[in-house]
Design a protein around this motif. Sequence first.
Motif, mmCIF file in Angstrom:
data_model
loop_
_atom_site.group_PDB
_atom_site.id
_atom_site.type_symbol
_atom_site.label_atom_id
_atom_site.label_comp_id
_atom_site.label_asym_id
_atom_site.label_seq_id
_atom_site.Cartn_x
_atom_site.Cartn_y
_atom_site.Cartn_z
ATOM 1 N N LEU A 115 -11.600 -0.907 5.193
ATOM 2 C CA LEU A 115 -11.900 -1.879 6.242
ATOM 3 C C LEU A 115 -12.908 -2.934 5.775
ATOM 4 O O LEU A 115 -12.821 -4.098 6.164
ATOM 5 N N ILE A 116 -13.841 -2.537 4.938
ATOM 6 C CA ILE A 116 -14.796 -3.512 4.390
ATOM 7 C C ILE A 116 -14.065 -4.518 3.513
ATOM 8 O O ILE A 116 -14.283 -5.732 3.613
ATOM 9 N N ILE A 117 -13.187 -4.029 2.646
ATOM 10 C CA ILE A 117 -12.399 -4.926 1.791
ATOM 11 C C ILE A 117 -11.542 -5.848 2.642
ATOM 12 O O ILE A 117 -11.444 -7.056 2.385
ATOM 13 N N TYR A 118 -10.930 -5.302 3.699
ATOM 14 C CA TYR A 118 -10.101 -6.105 4.592
ATOM 15 C C TYR A 118 -10.919 -7.212 5.265
ATOM 16 O O TYR A 118 -10.498 -8.363 5.319
ATOM 17 N N VAL A 142 -16.690 2.873 10.794
ATOM 18 C CA VAL A 142 -15.240 2.662 10.866
ATOM 19 C C VAL A 142 -14.856 2.065 12.220
ATOM 20 O O VAL A 142 -14.030 1.152 12.294
ATOM 21 N N TYR A 143 -15.474 2.539 13.287
ATOM 22 C CA TYR A 143 -15.186 1.993 14.616
ATOM 23 C C TYR A 143 -15.564 0.515 14.693
ATOM 24 O O TYR A 143 -14.786 -0.313 15.166
ATOM 25 N N LYS A 144 -16.763 0.185 14.225
ATOM 26 C CA LYS A 144 -17.227 -1.211 14.295
ATOM 27 C C LYS A 144 -16.373 -2.129 13.433
ATOM 28 O O LYS A 144 -16.086 -3.254 13.819
ATOM 29 N N LEU A 145 -15.962 -1.673 12.268
ATOM 30 C CA LEU A 145 -15.184 -2.514 11.370
ATOM 31 C C LEU A 145 -13.731 -2.676 11.809
ATOM 32 O O LEU A 145 -13.133 -3.726 11.589
ATOM 33 N N GLY A 146 -13.178 -1.647 12.418
ATOM 34 C CA GLY A 146 -11.754 -1.693 12.678
ATOM 35 C C GLY A 146 -11.326 -1.807 14.120
ATOM 36 O O GLY A 146 -10.246 -2.329 14.400
ATOM 37 N N PHE A 147 -12.130 -1.321 15.048
ATOM 38 C CA PHE A 147 -11.628 -1.189 16.407
ATOM 39 C C PHE A 147 -12.511 -1.789 17.489
ATOM 40 O O PHE A 147 -12.051 -1.964 18.617
ATOM 41 N N GLN A 185 -12.830 -14.526 3.687
ATOM 42 C CA GLN A 185 -12.548 -15.491 2.621
ATOM 43 C C GLN A 185 -11.338 -16.339 2.964
ATOM 44 O O GLN A 185 -11.323 -17.542 2.709
ATOM 45 N N GLN A 186 -10.322 -15.720 3.542
ATOM 46 C CA GLN A 186 -9.106 -16.447 3.911
ATOM 47 C C GLN A 186 -9.397 -17.457 5.021
ATOM 48 O O GLN A 186 -8.901 -18.579 4.991
ATOM 49 N N LYS A 187 -10.188 -17.068 6.008
ATOM 50 C CA LYS A 187 -10.545 -17.996 7.080
ATOM 51 C C LYS A 187 -11.388 -19.156 6.547
ATOM 52 O O LYS A 187 -11.219 -20.287 6.964
#
Length: 105
Positions: A86-89, A38-43, A95-97
């Motif tokens: 966070l993985i989905i985000y 969670v830390y690596k994915l979000g913060f 994909q958006q980029k």
Amino acid sequence: MDVTERLTFFASLYRIDQNPVLGMWLLYITIIILTIIVYKLGFAKKLPIGKSVIIYILLILGCTILTFFGVFLPVAEGLVVAALILIIYKIRLRQQKKAGSTEQG
């Protein structure tokens, strides 16, 4: 009321009621791994190695307290949900980029 009825999913999965020492260690390791994800994915930001080591040491120490709460409260389960969100985000952001760069190029 039986204590085993109040255990969370991971606490009952690791059979903390039958083997408390091994069960608590497994729950502790699970919470550490999920917290790091969670830390690596979000913060997480790009930091020098010394600062990263300090952050991870403090994160692991904080997980000690979370492990005691995690026996009867859904700490690990909440971390799983946070990691999935966070993985989905991150996937959608990538994909958006990618779609934005192909439109411009």
